[in-house]
Design an enzyme around this catalytic site. Structure first.
Site: not given
Lengths: 243, 397
Positions: B210, B214, B238-239, B282
């Site tokens: 922040h 982005s 959208k998220d 894994e």
């Protein structure tokens, strides 16, 4: 007096329900005791059993006389045998309680080996998952004992089972299943392939007892997400147009 | 009337005056026209939240004791109400989390999100990735099955390769000569505590993001788009949509394909006398296991595996080109493509046996890994800076 009234009401009910099918009962309604006794008991067919429920019976009567199922407790079988008393009885026979693990009947590994030609009977808790070949192998192997063909000589305490021999060099489990060795309450015939398939279903259940619940919850979750996703997609398209 | 409280303010915002500006900042946070890869962060938050909550519930029933650990996990599976569900969320969630995490990091690599002004976002993210890997490793030891025990044995003994202090350090860390009860307890504490530490680092990561905002994937393209939209409601929806798809995949994995990723040997209790046929980690830790195996010397393997992670920390200073998006940087596009192939190769190599084929493939993949980051990126950045005639450090316009 109360008994009489109950019986009378019961009779009246029975009569009213079965008036057409049992006209003889209506004639003897003045004698309250007799028709109750004469009423033919409903010939319910035995409730159908799930394969894993039959498998539990086979495990209790056959497998558990050599094998343990340490990870499960006697009480865990409540999913297949809803009678607590029956489970308690089974556990007590083996000097255990509902909250004890289903232990090996042998006091030690050495005794277990000595009783089985040198191989200790493996624990069955997760055998359906861990054995090579999985449930299919177990099912075919249990029904795979054959008479020794001429020309083949086996070491002592080994048994001829072509399917088992594809995985093991020597096979020391005595043929566990015999035709008709168990009477299933649901009338299923205890043939060897039937029992092999039932006990395999039980071992799969013992390994992963939440399978059906899991699928149910999974379907519900996916339906919910599909619905939510649809709403969000519509909202997103709306916002896209707006901006 | 109390004149210290302005009538226009609410009870909470007069006591926490930064709350309203903060909410406004979050809602109006300007978002460049980002694509669907930018939703992975939200998916990771949800995945972490699910891991955190399910982990707390599991810790109520788990017993970090050598003789009871395995049985307590079986009790969670068989007897604790809904225990199987919570545990399947936790064991399946780790794969979903790492899948989203690696895609998230891959997105950062491809779109140059590590570059100047966003270094702190990148570094805090990398720290978090290391923490996640440590947490996952510690968590995998806890059920104390065969694969837990032997995987932990192999990895902890890599520490022994450090010259001089190796063995002493190993004994100090394990608390005794071999992997046993003390180590198990420590792994539990580590696993439990790291969950809270990661939660804090997530906060820092978002805080750093922040600060700068982005990155914009269209800037290097033929049609740069500088328009921004406030975060709410468009990017919130959208998220959420992406999270919905993510959760659907999650549900398919844990409810319908639980055996896809689970190791069969881990339902067998740990036995220090019986080594399983093949010890494989894994999938999410497999690349570094493959590296440990690919280098003939133990110390060399340890150095290579650590260097492969450390090189990522240096990326903002290795690639100082003003361009971000690999789509419009032909050489970097090739390099990143090769790196992604190398990463997948290393995953497969780590999960397969140490046959000569896989060992050589993982050596080739390691070579690609280091060549891309240490040679290809600096060289192409140097060329690009010459072309654009800019001496900037790739600052965000």
């Amino acid at each position: 007096m109360r008994l009489l009234r109950t019986v009378l009401t019961g009779t009246a009910l029975l009569v009213s329900v079965s008036l057409t099918s049992l006209p003889a009962l209506a004639d003897t309604a003045d004698d309250p005791i007799v028709p109750i006794q004469k009423a033919p008991p409903p010939t319910e067919p035995p409730p159908p059993m799930r394969p894993e429920e039959r498998g539990l019976m086979i495990f209790q009567q056959v497998c558990s006389s050599c094998h343990s199922m340490e990870r499960a407790h006697y009480g865990d079988m409540i999913g297949l045998q809803p009678s607590v008393t029956a489970l308690q009885h089974w556990a007590q026979q083996r000097h255990a309680g509902l909250e004890s693990p289903i232990a090996s009947p042998y006091p030690s590994v050495a005794v277990g080996k000595a009783n089985n030609g040198g191989d200790y009977p493996p624990d069955l808790s997760h055998i359906a998952r861990t054995i090579r070949g999985g449930p299919d192998y177990i099912r075919q192997m249990l029904a795979g004992y054959r008479p020794i063909p001429p020309g083949v000589t086996l070491a002592p305490h080994t048994y001829y089972n072509p399917i088992a021999l594809t995985h093991h060099h020597k096979f020391k489990m005595r043929p566990p299943l015999h035709e008709g060795m168990i009477t299933f309450p649901d009338g299923t015939k205890a043939t060897i392939p039937q029992m092999a398939s039932d006990v395999t279903a039980f071992l799969q259940w013992a390994d992963d007892s939440h399978r059906s619940t899991r699928h149910f919850i999974g379907t519900a979750v996916l339906l919910y997400l599909a619905l939510l996703g649809g709403v969000l997609l519509a909202l997103w398209q709306l916002l896209k147009k707006e901006a | 009337m109390n004149d210290t409280i302005p009538p226009s303010r609410g009870w909470l915002s007069s006591r926490l005056p930064f709350l309203k500006p903060l909410c406004r900042h979050m809602a109006r946070f300007p978002m460049p026209p980002v694509n669907l890869f930018w939703t992975l962060g939200a998916c990771l938050m949800v995945a972490f939240g699910l891991m955190f909550v399910s982990g707390l519930f599991l810790s109520l029933h788990y017993q970090p004791d050598l003789s009871r650990a395995f049985d307590s996990v079986e009790a969670i599976e068989r007897r604790v109400p809904s225990g199987w569900l919570i545990r399947s969320i936790h064991t399946g969630g780790v794969s979903m989390l790492f899948a989203a995490l690696y895609l998230h990091v891959g997105r950062g690599l491809w779109y140059g999100s590590y570059k100047a002004l966003r270094e702190l976002v990148w570094l805090s993210g990398l720290v978090m990735m290391l923490l996640f890997m440590t947490t996952a490793f510690a968590g995998y030891v806890l059920p104390w099955g065969q694969m837990s025990y032997w995987g932990a044995t192999v990895i902890t003994h890599a520490v022994e390769a450090i010259p001089g202090i190796g063995h002493g350090l190993l004994v100090y860390l394990l608390g005794e000569d071999t992997l046993g009860g003390i180590a198990l307890h420590r792994f539990f504490i580590l696993h439990f505590t790291l969950g809270f530490i990661i939660a804090t680092v997530i906060g820092l990561h978002v805080l750093c993001l922040h600060g700068t905002g982005s990155s914009n994937p269209t800037l290097d393209g033929p049609r740069p788009d500088r328009t921004t939209r406030p975060f709410a409601p468009f990017y919130v929806v959208k998220d959420c949509l992406a999270v919905c798809v993510f959760l659907a995949l999650f549900a398919i994995l844990i409810f319908f394909l639980p055996d896809l990723l689970g190791k069969l040997d881990n339902v067998i209790p740990a036995n220090s006398l019986k080594t399983p046929a093949d010890i494989t980690p894994e999938w999410y830790l497999a690349p570094w296991f493959a590296m440990l195996r690919a280098v003939p010397s133990r110390l060399g393997g340890l150095i290579a595996a650590s260097a492969s992670l450390l090189v990522l920390f240096a990326l903002p200073w290795l690639d100082r080109s003003p361009r971000h998006n690999a789509t419009y940087r032909p050489l970097v596009r090739l390099g990143m493509g090769l790196f992604f192939i190398a990463f997948i190769t290393l995953i497969l190599a780590g999960m397969n046996g140490a046959t000569p084929l896989w060992v050589w493939l993982s050596r080739a993949a390691m070579l690609v890994w280091f060549l891309v980051f240490l040679v290809l990126l600096p060289v192409s950045a140097y060329r690009e800076r010459k072309i654009t005639g800019s001496s900037t450090q790739g600052e965000t316009p």
